[in-house]
Design an enzyme around this catalytic site. Structure first.
Site, short mmCIF file in Angstrom:
data_model
loop_
_atom_site.label_atom_id
_atom_site.label_comp_id
_atom_site.label_asym_id
_atom_site.label_seq_id
_atom_site.Cartn_x
_atom_site.Cartn_y
_atom_site.Cartn_z
N SER A 143 0.87 -1.18 0.00
CA SER A 143 0.00 0.00 0.00
C SER A 143 0.90 1.23 0.00
CB SER A 143 -0.87 0.02 1.26
OG SER A 143 -1.43 1.31 1.45
N TYR A 156 -1.55 -1.52 10.15
CA TYR A 156 -1.82 -1.84 8.74
C TYR A 156 -0.65 -1.38 7.87
CZ TYR A 156 -3.93 -1.51 4.08
OH TYR A 156 -4.18 -1.63 2.73
N1 LIG Z 1 -8.68 0.05 -1.41
C1 LIG Z 1 -7.59 0.74 -1.21
O1 LIG Z 1 -7.62 1.99 -1.15
C2 LIG Z 1 -6.26 0.07 -1.06
C3 LIG Z 1 -5.12 0.88 -0.97
C4 LIG Z 1 -3.88 0.28 -0.82
C5 LIG Z 1 -3.76 -1.09 -0.79
N2 LIG Z 1 -4.89 -1.85 -0.88
C6 LIG Z 1 -4.73 -3.29 -0.83
O2 LIG Z 1 -5.36 -3.87 -1.97
C7 LIG Z 1 -5.87 -5.15 -1.64
C8 LIG Z 1 -7.36 -5.22 -1.97
O3 LIG Z 1 -8.04 -4.21 -1.21
P1 LIG Z 1 -9.60 -3.92 -1.40
O4 LIG Z 1 -9.79 -2.49 -1.12
O5 LIG Z 1 -10.07 -4.51 -2.68
O6 LIG Z 1 -10.19 -4.77 -0.17
P2 LIG Z 1 -11.73 -5.16 0.16
O7 LIG Z 1 -12.67 -4.51 -0.76
O8 LIG Z 1 -11.86 -4.94 1.63
O9 LIG Z 1 -11.74 -6.73 -0.14
C9 LIG Z 1 -10.93 -7.57 0.65
C10 LIG Z 1 -10.92 -8.95 0.05
O10 LIG Z 1 -9.99 -9.74 0.81
C11 LIG Z 1 -10.68 -10.88 1.34
N3 LIG Z 1 -10.08 -11.21 2.63
C12 LIG Z 1 -9.90 -10.41 3.72
N4 LIG Z 1 -9.29 -11.10 4.70
C13 LIG Z 1 -9.11 -12.36 4.24
C14 LIG Z 1 -8.55 -13.54 4.77
N5 LIG Z 1 -8.04 -13.60 6.01
N6 LIG Z 1 -8.52 -14.64 3.99
C15 LIG Z 1 -9.01 -14.63 2.75
N7 LIG Z 1 -9.57 -13.54 2.18
C16 LIG Z 1 -9.62 -12.42 2.92
C17 LIG Z 1 -12.14 -10.47 1.41
O11 LIG Z 1 -12.97 -11.62 1.42
P3 LIG Z 1 -14.45 -11.56 2.12
O12 LIG Z 1 -15.23 -10.54 1.34
O13 LIG Z 1 -15.00 -12.91 1.98
O14 LIG Z 1 -14.23 -11.11 3.53
C18 LIG Z 1 -12.24 -9.66 0.12
O15 LIG Z 1 -12.35 -10.52 -0.99
C19 LIG Z 1 -5.55 -5.34 -0.15
O16 LIG Z 1 -4.32 -6.04 -0.02
C20 LIG Z 1 -5.41 -3.93 0.36
O17 LIG Z 1 -4.60 -3.86 1.53
C21 LIG Z 1 -6.13 -1.29 -1.00
#
Ligand SMILES: NC(=O)c1ccc[n+]([C@@H]2O[C@H](COP(=O)([O-])OP(=O)(O)OC[C@H]3O[C@@H](n4cnc5c(N)ncnc54)[C@H](OP(=O)(O)O)[C@@H]3O)[C@@H](O)[C@H]2O)c1
Length: 247
Positions: A143, A156
């Protein structure tokens, strides 16, 4: 690039929602087979699997907590049983909750570290025996907060800094096998993870973004498919910051 990803098998953890779902859709649009891992949201996962191929033809959704070694075994064996191989691992699953100093406890810290760090390590170990050598690809999720943490994001952000280091170290270890390991470090992307922060500080985030809009999951998906393609074969160990120019 589309032709080079056709027929590849891609395992995306956290593939049911948000950025992971956009990645799954992008790979599928190039003719790849997708295994989407998720933890608890059956409905979102099954909807995606239906959308991307129906009845598990081109995409299966597998429930597996990446913090649980037994679930990881099930996820990897389901992928290999269904599609016969794994070419690309995308470690996208993460927990993104914030708490300030004074409000943290051991279960909170453990829940972030176990999914974001241990999950990335254990998934990599489990998939490694199945990756082509040479040619295998691993894409991790860090991130932009690893480089510029904000208040209350300490654990985080630190977990994502660990992913940057794991990516660099794994790249050194797997380079001789012809397997590349890279990471994405997105800024704020509009998903369930950022609903609250965008409601609270969306205007501020927009104002500090040179590209003058809020990032979308599709902004990230194309970078992942590029890193998974043969065109990116000379890039390894790197973390690409993709934040519309904020950092
Ligand atoms: N969105 C942002 O602004 C942002 C910025 C920087 C980095 N990121 C990174 O990008 C990635 C995706 O983020 P996102 O925003 O798309 O997240 P999100 O919308 O919260 O989705 C999270 C996903 O991860 C799954 N998950 C969470 N914990 C898990 C576990 N212990 N085992 C298996 N699956 C798990 C969830 O499954 P369920 O739905 O079944 O719980 C869901 O499919 C992450 O690594 C996040 O840290 C995001």
């Amino acid at each position: 690039m589309s032709a080079t990803l056709e027929g590849k098998v891609v395992l995306v953890t956290g593939g049911s929602r948000g950025i992971g779902a956009a990645i799954a859709r992008r790979f599928a649009s190039f003719g790849a087979y997708v295994v989407a891992g998720y933890r608890s949201d059956h409905e979102a996962a099954n909807r995606l699997a239906d959308e991307l191929g129906g009845s598990g033809r081109n995409c299966i959704a597998v429930q597996a907590d990446v913090a649980n070694p037994d679930d990881i075994k099930t996820l990897v064996s389901s992928a290999v049983e269904r599609f016969g191989k794994i070419d690309v691992l995308v470690n996208c699953a993460a927990v993104g909750t914030y708490r300030p100093l004074g409000a943290m406890d051991a279960p909170f810290i453990r829940s972030i570290l176990e999914t974001n760090i241990m999950g990335t390590v254990l998934m990599t170990e489990a998939v490694l025996p199945h990756l082509p050598s040479p040619g295998g690809r691993i894409v991790n999720f860090a991130s932009a907060l690893a480089y510029r943490p904000i208040p209350a994001s300490s654990v985080y952000s630190a977990s994502k800094a660990a992913v940057v280091t794991l990516t660099h170290a794994f790249a050194k270890e797997l380079g001789p096998k012809g397997i590349t390991v890279n990471a994405l470090a997105p800024g704020v992307i509009e998903t369930d993870m950022t609903t609250r922060i965008l409601a609270e500080r969306g205007d501020q985030i927009l104002a500090m973004t040179p590209l003058a809009r809020i990032g979308q999951p599709d902004d990230i998906a194309g970078i992942v498919t590029f890193l998974a393609s043969p065109e990116a074969g000379w890039i390894t160990g790197r973390t690409i910051i993709a934040d519309g120019g904020v950092t």
